[in-house]
Design a protein around this motif. Sequence first.
Motif, PDB file in Angstrom:
ATOM      1  N   ILE A 262       0.851  -1.181   0.000  1.00  0.00           N
ATOM      2  CA  ILE A 262       0.000   0.000   0.000  1.00  0.00           C
ATOM      3  C   ILE A 262       0.891   1.237   0.000  1.00  0.00           C
ATOM      4  N   PRO A 263       0.863   2.012  -1.082  1.00  0.00           N
ATOM      5  CA  PRO A 263       1.598   3.273  -1.053  1.00  0.00           C
ATOM      6  C   PRO A 263       0.790   4.318  -0.280  1.00  0.00           C
ATOM      7  N   TYR A 264       1.403   4.925   0.702  1.00  0.00           N
ATOM      8  CA  TYR A 264       0.741   5.969   1.491  1.00  0.00           C
ATOM      9  C   TYR A 264       1.358   7.289   1.059  1.00  0.00           C
ATOM     10  N   ARG A 265       0.862   7.805  -0.049  1.00  0.00           N
ATOM     11  CA  ARG A 265       1.476   8.941  -0.729  1.00  0.00           C
ATOM     12  C   ARG A 265       1.535  10.209   0.118  1.00  0.00           C
ATOM     13  N   SER A 266       0.506  10.469   0.904  1.00  0.00           N
ATOM     14  CA  SER A 266       0.505  11.704   1.697  1.00  0.00           C
ATOM     15  C   SER A 266       1.600  11.708   2.763  1.00  0.00           C
ATOM     16  N   ARG A 267       2.068  10.533   3.159  1.00  0.00           N
ATOM     17  CA  ARG A 267       3.162  10.423   4.127  1.00  0.00           C
ATOM     18  C   ARG A 267       4.499  10.088   3.462  1.00  0.00           C
ATOM     19  N   GLY A 268       4.454   9.732   2.190  1.00  0.00           N
ATOM     20  CA  GLY A 268       5.686   9.392   1.480  1.00  0.00           C
ATOM     21  C   GLY A 268       6.291   8.064   1.905  1.00  0.00           C
ATOM     22  N   ILE A 269       5.446   7.123   2.326  1.00  0.00           N
ATOM     23  CA  ILE A 269       5.946   5.811   2.739  1.00  0.00           C
ATOM     24  C   ILE A 269       5.183   4.718   2.001  1.00  0.00           C
ATOM     25  N   ASN A 270       5.716   3.500   2.072  1.00  0.00           N
ATOM     26  CA  ASN A 270       5.051   2.310   1.546  1.00  0.00           C
ATOM     27  C   ASN A 270       4.898   1.318   2.684  1.00  0.00           C
ATOM     28  N   ILE A 271       3.736   0.687   2.738  1.00  0.00           N
ATOM     29  CA  ILE A 271       3.442  -0.309   3.762  1.00  0.00           C
ATOM     30  C   ILE A 271       3.233  -1.638   3.045  1.00  0.00           C
ATOM     31  N   ILE A 272       3.976  -2.656   3.465  1.00  0.00           N
ATOM     32  CA  ILE A 272       3.917  -3.954   2.792  1.00  0.00           C
ATOM     33  C   ILE A 272       3.707  -5.050   3.829  1.00  0.00           C
ATOM     34  N   SER A 273       2.852  -6.006   3.485  1.00  0.00           N
ATOM     35  CA  SER A 273       2.634  -7.203   4.301  1.00  0.00           C
ATOM     36  C   SER A 273       3.016  -8.416   3.479  1.00  0.00           C
ATOM     37  N   ILE A 274       3.814  -9.298   4.068  1.00  0.00           N
ATOM     38  CA  ILE A 274       4.235 -10.528   3.421  1.00  0.00           C
ATOM     39  C   ILE A 274       3.721 -11.704   4.247  1.00  0.00           C
ATOM     40  N   ALA A 275       2.914 -12.574   3.646  1.00  0.00           N
ATOM     41  CA  ALA A 275       2.494 -13.820   4.299  1.00  0.00           C
ATOM     42  C   ALA A 275       3.487 -14.896   3.879  1.00  0.00           C
ATOM     43  N   ILE A 276       4.000 -15.646   4.855  1.00  0.00           N
ATOM     44  CA  ILE A 276       5.081 -16.594   4.578  1.00  0.00           C
ATOM     45  C   ILE A 276       4.852 -17.894   5.351  1.00  0.00           C
ATOM     46  N   ASP A 277       5.245 -19.010   4.756  1.00  0.00           N
ATOM     47  CA  ASP A 277       5.212 -20.322   5.398  1.00  0.00           C
ATOM     48  C   ASP A 277       6.610 -20.898   5.256  1.00  0.00           C
ATOM     49  N   ALA A 278       7.370 -20.873   6.351  1.00  0.00           N
ATOM     50  CA  ALA A 278       8.794 -21.247   6.288  1.00  0.00           C
ATOM     51  C   ALA A 278       9.275 -21.669   7.673  1.00  0.00           C
ATOM     52  N   PRO A 279      10.448 -22.305   7.741  1.00  0.00           N
ATOM     53  CA  PRO A 279      11.052 -22.569   9.051  1.00  0.00           C
ATOM     54  C   PRO A 279      11.300 -21.240   9.783  1.00  0.00           C
ATOM     55  N   GLN A 280      11.237 -21.279  11.091  1.00  0.00           N
ATOM     56  CA  GLN A 280      11.367 -20.048  11.868  1.00  0.00           C
ATOM     57  C   GLN A 280      12.680 -19.326  11.596  1.00  0.00           C
ATOM     58  N   ASP A 281      13.778 -20.055  11.415  1.00  0.00           N
ATOM     59  CA  ASP A 281      15.051 -19.376  11.161  1.00  0.00           C
ATOM     60  C   ASP A 281      15.053 -18.650   9.816  1.00  0.00           C
ATOM     61  N   VAL A 282      14.322 -19.164   8.837  1.00  0.00           N
ATOM     62  CA  VAL A 282      14.205 -18.496   7.538  1.00  0.00           C
ATOM     63  C   VAL A 282      13.406 -17.204   7.685  1.00  0.00           C
ATOM     64  N   ILE A 283      12.308 -17.270   8.438  1.00  0.00           N
ATOM     65  CA  ILE A 283      11.493 -16.069   8.669  1.00  0.00           C
ATOM     66  C   ILE A 283      12.311 -15.008   9.393  1.00  0.00           C
ATOM     67  N   ASN A 284      13.056 -15.418  10.421  1.00  0.00           N
ATOM     68  CA  ASN A 284      13.898 -14.480  11.162  1.00  0.00           C
ATOM     69  C   ASN A 284      14.963 -13.860  10.257  1.00  0.00           C
ATOM     70  N   ALA A 285      15.572 -14.681   9.417  1.00  0.00           N
ATOM     71  CA  ALA A 285      16.613 -14.174   8.513  1.00  0.00           C
ATOM     72  C   ALA A 285      16.034 -13.163   7.529  1.00  0.00           C
TER      73      ALA A 285
END
Length: 80
Positions: free
Chosen positions: A38-61
Motif C-alpha cells: 500500500i503506497p501511502y502517498r501523503s506520508r511518502g511511505i510504503n506499507i507492505i505485508s508478506i504472508a510466509i510459510d517457512a522454518p522459523q530461522d528463515v522467517i527471522n533471517a
Amino acid sequence: MDTRVAVISIIIEDPASVQAMNDILHQYSEYIIGRMGIPYRSRGINIISIAIDAPQDVINALSGKIGRLSGVSSKAAYSK
C-alpha cells in the motif's frame, strides 16, 4: 523441517531501498504465500505485508535482512 506461518510487516521510508528489498524478497520467493503493498502517498511511505510459510530461522533471517536496509523497518508476527 517444521514450518510456521507468519506475517512480516514492512514500512519503507526511503524509496532508494525498494529495489534492494525486492531483491531480498525474490531470494525467499519459494516461501512467500502472498504480498500486499500500500503506497501511502501523503506520508511518502510504503506499507507492505508478506504472508510466509517457512522454518522459523528463515522467517527471522528474511525479517532481519529487510530491517537492516536503510529507511526500512520490519516486524514478524507468528501463528501458534
